[in-house]
Scaffold this motif. Structure first.
Motif, PDB file in Angstrom:
ATOM      1  N   ASP A   4      10.924   4.268  -7.416  1.00 23.89           N
ATOM      2  CA  ASP A   4       9.836   3.289  -7.412  1.00 23.89           C
ATOM      3  C   ASP A   4      10.311   1.845  -7.235  1.00 23.89           C
ATOM      4  OD1 ASP A   4       7.932   5.227  -7.601  1.00 23.89           O
ATOM      5  OD2 ASP A   4       7.715   5.111  -9.774  1.00 23.89           O
ATOM      6  N   PRO A   5      11.379   1.398  -7.931  1.00 27.97           N
ATOM      7  CA  PRO A   5      11.783  -0.010  -7.781  1.00 27.97           C
ATOM      8  C   PRO A   5      12.303  -0.363  -6.394  1.00 27.97           C
ATOM      9  CG  PRO A   5      12.691   0.934  -9.802  1.00 27.97           C
ATOM     10  CD  PRO A   5      12.167   2.069  -8.989  1.00 27.97           C
ATOM     11  N   MET A   6      12.563   0.662  -5.546  1.00 31.02           N
ATOM     12  CA  MET A   6      13.116   0.422  -4.212  1.00 31.02           C
ATOM     13  C   MET A   6      12.090   0.655  -3.107  1.00 31.02           C
ATOM     14  SD  MET A   6      15.943  -0.521  -2.758  1.00 31.02           S
ATOM     15  CE  MET A   6      17.052  -0.348  -4.152  1.00 31.02           C
ATOM     16  N   LEU A   7      10.867   1.072  -3.444  1.00 28.95           N
ATOM     17  CA  LEU A   7       9.897   1.476  -2.427  1.00 28.95           C
ATOM     18  C   LEU A   7       9.544   0.342  -1.477  1.00 28.95           C
ATOM     19  CD1 LEU A   7       7.481   3.802  -4.428  1.00 28.95           C
ATOM     20  CD2 LEU A   7       8.650   4.390  -2.304  1.00 28.95           C
ATOM     21  N   GLY A   8       9.296  -0.851  -2.003  1.00 24.29           N
ATOM     22  CA  GLY A   8       8.908  -1.959  -1.138  1.00 24.29           C
ATOM     23  C   GLY A   8       9.970  -2.275  -0.110  1.00 24.29           C
ATOM     24  N   ARG A   9      11.224  -2.337  -0.534  1.00 25.60           N
ATOM     25  CA  ARG A   9      12.311  -2.673   0.383  1.00 25.60           C
ATOM     26  C   ARG A   9      12.557  -1.562   1.389  1.00 25.60           C
ATOM     27  NH1 ARG A   9      16.257  -4.324  -4.397  1.00 25.60           N
ATOM     28  NH2 ARG A   9      14.615  -3.199  -5.535  1.00 25.60           N
ATOM     29  N   MET A  10      12.481  -0.304   0.935  1.00 26.32           N
ATOM     30  CA  MET A  10      12.647   0.798   1.881  1.00 26.32           C
ATOM     31  C   MET A  10      11.548   0.768   2.935  1.00 26.32           C
ATOM     32  SD  MET A  10      11.298   3.917   2.899  1.00 26.32           S
ATOM     33  CE  MET A  10      10.261   4.414   1.530  1.00 26.32           C
ATOM     34  N   ASN A  11      10.293   0.618   2.512  1.00 29.24           N
ATOM     35  CA  ASN A  11       9.183   0.607   3.472  1.00 29.24           C
ATOM     36  C   ASN A  11       9.295  -0.565   4.445  1.00 29.24           C
ATOM     37  OD1 ASN A  11       7.665   2.924   2.746  1.00 29.24           O
ATOM     38  ND2 ASN A  11       6.893   1.869   0.937  1.00 29.24           N
ATOM     39  N   ALA A  12       9.705  -1.723   3.940  1.00 31.26           N
ATOM     40  CA  ALA A  12       9.828  -2.891   4.816  1.00 31.26           C
ATOM     41  C   ALA A  12      10.962  -2.710   5.822  1.00 31.26           C
ATOM     42  CB  ALA A  12      10.060  -4.144   3.977  1.00 31.26           C
ATOM     43  N   THR A  13      12.091  -2.162   5.368  1.00 26.36           N
ATOM     44  CA  THR A  13      13.213  -1.928   6.285  1.00 26.36           C
ATOM     45  C   THR A  13      12.833  -0.908   7.352  1.00 26.36           C
ATOM     46  OG1 THR A  13      14.746  -2.367   4.460  1.00 26.36           O
ATOM     47  CG2 THR A  13      15.654  -1.334   6.423  1.00 26.36           C
ATOM     48  N   MET A  14      12.175   0.168   6.916  1.00 25.11           N
ATOM     49  CA  MET A  14      11.732   1.185   7.869  1.00 25.11           C
ATOM     50  C   MET A  14      10.726   0.594   8.858  1.00 25.11           C
ATOM     51  SD  MET A  14      12.245   4.481   8.554  1.00 25.11           S
ATOM     52  CE  MET A  14      12.765   5.271   7.017  1.00 25.11           C
ATOM     53  N   ARG A  15       9.831  -0.220   8.361  1.00 31.14           N
ATOM     54  CA  ARG A  15       8.811  -0.827   9.223  1.00 31.14           C
ATOM     55  C   ARG A  15       9.460  -1.731  10.265  1.00 31.14           C
ATOM     56  NH1 ARG A  15       3.312  -1.490   8.867  1.00 31.14           N
ATOM     57  NH2 ARG A  15       2.432  -3.382   9.769  1.00 31.14           N
ATOM     58  N   LEU A  16      10.503  -2.456   9.854  1.00 36.01           N
ATOM     59  CA  LEU A  16      11.214  -3.325  10.790  1.00 36.01           C
ATOM     60  C   LEU A  16      11.814  -2.504  11.930  1.00 36.01           C
ATOM     61  CD1 LEU A  16      12.313  -6.211  11.369  1.00 36.01           C
ATOM     62  CD2 LEU A  16      14.336  -5.563  10.053  1.00 36.01           C
ATOM     63  N   ILE A  17      12.413  -1.366  11.591  1.00 33.48           N
ATOM     64  CA  ILE A  17      13.011  -0.499  12.619  1.00 33.48           C
ATOM     65  C   ILE A  17      11.938   0.039  13.565  1.00 33.48           C
ATOM     66  CG2 ILE A  17      14.223   1.688  12.993  1.00 33.48           C
ATOM     67  CD1 ILE A  17      15.631   1.167  10.276  1.00 33.48           C
ATOM     68  N   SER A  70       0.828  -1.213   0.000  1.00 42.34           N
ATOM     69  CA  SER A  70       0.000   0.000   0.000  1.00 42.34           C
ATOM     70  C   SER A  70       0.859   1.258   0.000  1.00 42.34           C
ATOM     71  CB  SER A  70      -0.930  -0.011   1.213  1.00 42.34           C
ATOM     72  OG  SER A  70      -1.661   1.184   1.303  1.00 42.34           O
ATOM     73  N   GLN A  71       1.840   1.338   0.888  1.00 46.52           N
ATOM     74  CA  GLN A  71       2.705   2.512   0.948  1.00 46.52           C
ATOM     75  C   GLN A  71       3.553   2.645  -0.309  1.00 46.52           C
ATOM     76  OE1 GLN A  71       4.945   2.383   4.600  1.00 46.52           O
ATOM     77  NE2 GLN A  71       3.276   3.249   5.783  1.00 46.52           N
ATOM     78  N   SER A  72       3.852   1.522  -0.955  1.00 46.31           N
ATOM     79  CA  SER A  72       4.680   1.557  -2.160  1.00 46.31           C
ATOM     80  C   SER A  72       3.891   1.933  -3.404  1.00 46.31           C
ATOM     81  CB  SER A  72       5.350   0.191  -2.370  1.00 46.31           C
ATOM     82  OG  SER A  72       6.132  -0.167  -1.246  1.00 46.31           O
ATOM     83  N   THR A  73       2.579   1.725  -3.399  1.00 51.29           N
ATOM     84  CA  THR A  73       1.773   2.031  -4.591  1.00 51.29           C
ATOM     85  C   THR A  73       1.250   3.459  -4.597  1.00 51.29           C
ATOM     86  OG1 THR A  73       0.106   1.023  -6.030  1.00 51.29           O
ATOM     87  CG2 THR A  73      -0.553   1.428  -3.768  1.00 51.29           C
ATOM     88  N   LEU A  74       1.241   4.124  -3.446  1.00 55.39           N
ATOM     89  CA  LEU A  74       0.662   5.467  -3.381  1.00 55.39           C
ATOM     90  C   LEU A  74       1.374   6.489  -4.271  1.00 55.39           C
ATOM     91  CD1 LEU A  74      -1.595   7.124  -2.050  1.00 55.39           C
ATOM     92  CD2 LEU A  74       0.015   7.682  -0.216  1.00 55.39           C
ATOM     93  N   PRO A  75       2.724   6.528  -4.323  1.00 53.51           N
ATOM     94  CA  PRO A  75       3.369   7.516  -5.206  1.00 53.51           C
ATOM     95  C   PRO A  75       2.924   7.402  -6.660  1.00 53.51           C
ATOM     96  CG  PRO A  75       4.967   6.597  -3.693  1.00 53.51           C
ATOM     97  CD  PRO A  75       3.720   5.782  -3.525  1.00 53.51           C
ATOM     98  N   HIS A  76       2.769   6.184  -7.145  1.00 53.66           N
ATOM     99  CA  HIS A  76       2.300   6.007  -8.529  1.00 53.66           C
ATOM    100  C   HIS A  76       0.852   6.442  -8.673  1.00 53.66           C
ATOM    101  CE1 HIS A  76       0.983   4.140 -12.234  1.00 53.66           C
ATOM    102  NE2 HIS A  76       0.108   3.425 -11.543  1.00 53.66           N
ATOM    103  N   LEU A  77       0.062   6.215  -7.646  1.00 53.46           N
ATOM    104  CA  LEU A  77      -1.376   6.470  -7.747  1.00 53.46           C
ATOM    105  C   LEU A  77      -1.689   7.963  -7.802  1.00 53.46           C
ATOM    106  CD1 LEU A  77      -3.871   4.600  -7.824  1.00 53.46           C
ATOM    107  CD2 LEU A  77      -4.127   5.014  -5.376  1.00 53.46           C
ATOM    108  N   VAL A  78      -0.998   8.778  -6.998  1.00 48.18           N
ATOM    109  CA  VAL A  78      -1.333  10.211  -6.918  1.00 48.18           C
ATOM    110  C   VAL A  78      -0.259  11.115  -7.498  1.00 48.18           C
ATOM    111  CG1 VAL A  78      -2.729   9.806  -4.861  1.00 48.18           C
ATOM    112  CG2 VAL A  78      -0.355  10.510  -4.589  1.00 48.18           C
ATOM    113  N   GLY A  79       0.935  10.577  -7.753  1.00 48.33           N
ATOM    114  CA  GLY A  79       2.044  11.418  -8.177  1.00 48.33           C
ATOM    115  C   GLY A  79       2.819  11.928  -6.980  1.00 48.33           C
ATOM    116  N   ARG A  80       4.120  12.050  -7.136  1.00 45.86           N
ATOM    117  CA  ARG A  80       4.963  12.439  -6.002  1.00 45.86           C
ATOM    118  C   ARG A  80       4.680  13.862  -5.526  1.00 45.86           C
ATOM    119  NH1 ARG A  80       9.169   8.863  -5.080  1.00 45.86           N
ATOM    120  NH2 ARG A  80       9.291   7.190  -6.621  1.00 45.86           N
ATOM    121  N   ASP A  81       4.166  14.712  -6.424  1.00 48.69           N
ATOM    122  CA  ASP A  81       3.911  16.088  -6.028  1.00 48.69           C
ATOM    123  C   ASP A  81       2.661  16.243  -5.168  1.00 48.69           C
ATOM    124  OD1 ASP A  81       2.255  15.382  -8.078  1.00 48.69           O
ATOM    125  OD2 ASP A  81       2.864  16.987  -9.451  1.00 48.69           O
ATOM    126  N   ARG A  82       1.882  15.172  -4.984  1.00 48.68           N
ATOM    127  CA  ARG A  82       0.667  15.260  -4.163  1.00 48.68           C
ATOM    128  C   ARG A  82       0.708  14.276  -2.993  1.00 48.68           C
ATOM    129  NH1 ARG A  82      -4.645  15.516  -7.766  1.00 48.68           N
ATOM    130  NH2 ARG A  82      -5.279  16.912  -6.082  1.00 48.68           N
TER     131      ARG A  82
END
Length: 463
Positions: A402-415, A186-198
């Motif tokens: 975009d290709p790194m969003l899932g891994r970044m979110n998962a690493t952050m979530r782990l912390i 979900s957190q990884s798909t939002l930038p594509h859905l609304v655009g990074r500027d929003r």
């Protein structure tokens, strides 16, 4: 539909020089200077060519139609809001079912709650790497459907008089895994859905609604369990997952195919995600700030039931009201974060709000002197959390390709989830050895200092 970019009235003749300065800001914020020899350099180059650094460096203001007028985001929002409500109902109903139907004790209920956190600690990093390999929306729909089936199975076995704690443990683990994959996707798909500027505006809507659902869902759960029973409440939770799947399926905006990674091992991808986060000055600061906050909150709140109800003799509704006031603070902070960020600058807003609210952390341990002064201070700290949840999550999504969003979110979530677990364990240890007050003062001190990592990061000067 993208909105029109509002340019500065004096922007004109110096536009090429201004763009060069913006690119330099973007390089600093995205940690590019620290990652020149990094194995994910091609991803950063690709993202930069797509305008990723320009979005962050320019820090433009976008004027466009309200987000909820966008059919794709509206469907995403409807799925998220109702599912959040159901999750909070389930959060209350599941342990109550264990207590009422199976006569579960404190240890069994505690284990039932902990199992969902354990799944994040064990599977968090692999989940992020796997999500980056596939389209994310089908992952979200599938996990919604699986969690709905699991929850219905609990009510069915209860009706057949066959429910056991073993089944509840298994359902807790399986739904925890589903929630982990759903949240990362979900957190990884939002930038594509609304655009990074929003992103800031979108996260403000989503986090504000989530805070409202936290308050409303848990309050409604108690009433629903009293009127209809915990099994019915769990069925309601299952139905909200089905609702979410239906509305996610209705999103019409095509999702791009993930970048191919032929022959690349999952372990190597996980390592790239970890190195990306710890090679990025903005993400390090966000992780440090979030880790300190998530460590401090359990230190301040875990032992509140013992302190308020057992030691101070307050009725149970006082504890509920205390926590509900905190929920309202999160709601207020997330609802105004977008406006505060526009007024102060988003990076400045994080440390200014953090610094100005820091003294209130030192009032929380005075709960024995005045419950309501402590509760008011708690609400102010939760207001800061609401602001941070919007602005810092938006920064995370903006500085990550975009290709790194899932891994970044998962690493952050782990912390962040790991910090919650450590905070809870430390609260029990300090409370047992030195008393509840020691645990709360430790949490208050950490909370008061948690804005400092942002002060020493590039976000301090972001406008």
């Amino acid at each position: 539909m993208r909105g029109r970019i509002l340019r500065h009235p004096h922007a004109g003749d110096d536009l090429p020089q201004r763009r060069n300065r913006e690119t330099d800001i973007g390089r600093i914020l995205c940690g590019e200077r620290q990652l020149k020899a990094h194995p994910i350099r091609p991803l950063l180059n690709q993202w930069r060519s797509d305008g990723g650094f320009h979005h962050l460096g320019a820090m433009t203001t976008v004027a466009g139609p309200p987000l909820l007028h966008d059919p794709s985001f509206r469907n995403f929002y409807l799925a998220s809001a109702v599912s959040q409500f159901g999750s909070q109902v389930g959060y209350v109903a599941m342990p109550l079912l264990a207590v009422i139907a199976l006569d579960a004790g404190p240890g069994e209920v505690g284990l039932l709650s902990a199992l969902t956190t354990i799944t994040v600690l064990v599977l968090g990093l692999p989940a992020g790497a796997w999500v980056d390999r596939v389209r994310r929306r089908p992952v979200m729909i599938a996990t919604d459907l699986v969690r709905a089936v699991l929850l219905v199975s609990v009510t069915v076995t209860w009706w057949l008089d066959a429910l056991t704690m073993t089944q509840l443990y298994g359902v807790a683990i399986a739904t925890g895994i589903g929630t982990l994959f759903f949240d990362v996707a979900s957190q990884s798909t939002l930038p594509h859905l609304v655009g990074r500027d929003r992103l800031t505006a979108a996260n403000s809507v989503l986090v504000g609604t989530s805070a409202a659902m936290d308050v409303g869902g848990r309050s409604s759960a108690g009433v629903l369990v009293a009127l209809a029973g915990a099994p019915v409440a769990i069925v309601l939770d299952a139905l909200t997952y089905l609702w979410s799947a239906v509305w996610l399926r209705r999103i019409s905006k095509p999702e791009p195919a993930p970048a191919p990674v032929p022959g690349e091992r999952l372990g190597r991808q996980i390592g790239e995600g970890v190195r990306f986060l710890f090679g990025n000055r903005v993400l390090i600061a966000i992780a440090a700030q979030g880790g300190m906050t998530n460590l401090a909150f359990p230190l301040c709140s875990t032992l509140l039931p013992v302190l308020l109800v057992d030691e101070l003799g307050q009725p149970a509704w006082v504890l509920g009201a205390y926590l509900a006031v905190g929920g309202l603070g999160v709601l207020a902070g997330s609802s105004t974060a977008h406006l505060i960020g526009r007024r102060l600058g988003r990076g400045r807003a994080v440390w200014i709000v953090g610094m100005t609210t820091a003294p209130f952390a030192l009032l929380v341990p005075f709960v024995g002197w005045s419950v309501w002064i402590s509760a008011a201070a708690w609400s102010i700290l939760c207001f800061r959390t609401g602001v941070n949840n919007v602005l810092l999550v938006s920064f995370r999504q903006e500085v990550t390709p975009d290709p790194m969003l899932g891994r970044m979110n998962a690493t952050m979530r782990l912390i962040l989830i790991g910090a919650v677990g450590v905070g809870g364990l430390l609260a029990g240890l300090l409370g047992e050895v030195w008393g509840i007050g020691t645990a709360m003062w430790t949490g208050a001190a950490i909370m008061a200092l948690s804005w400092i990592p942002i002060w020493f990061s590039p976000l301090r000067h972001e406008v």
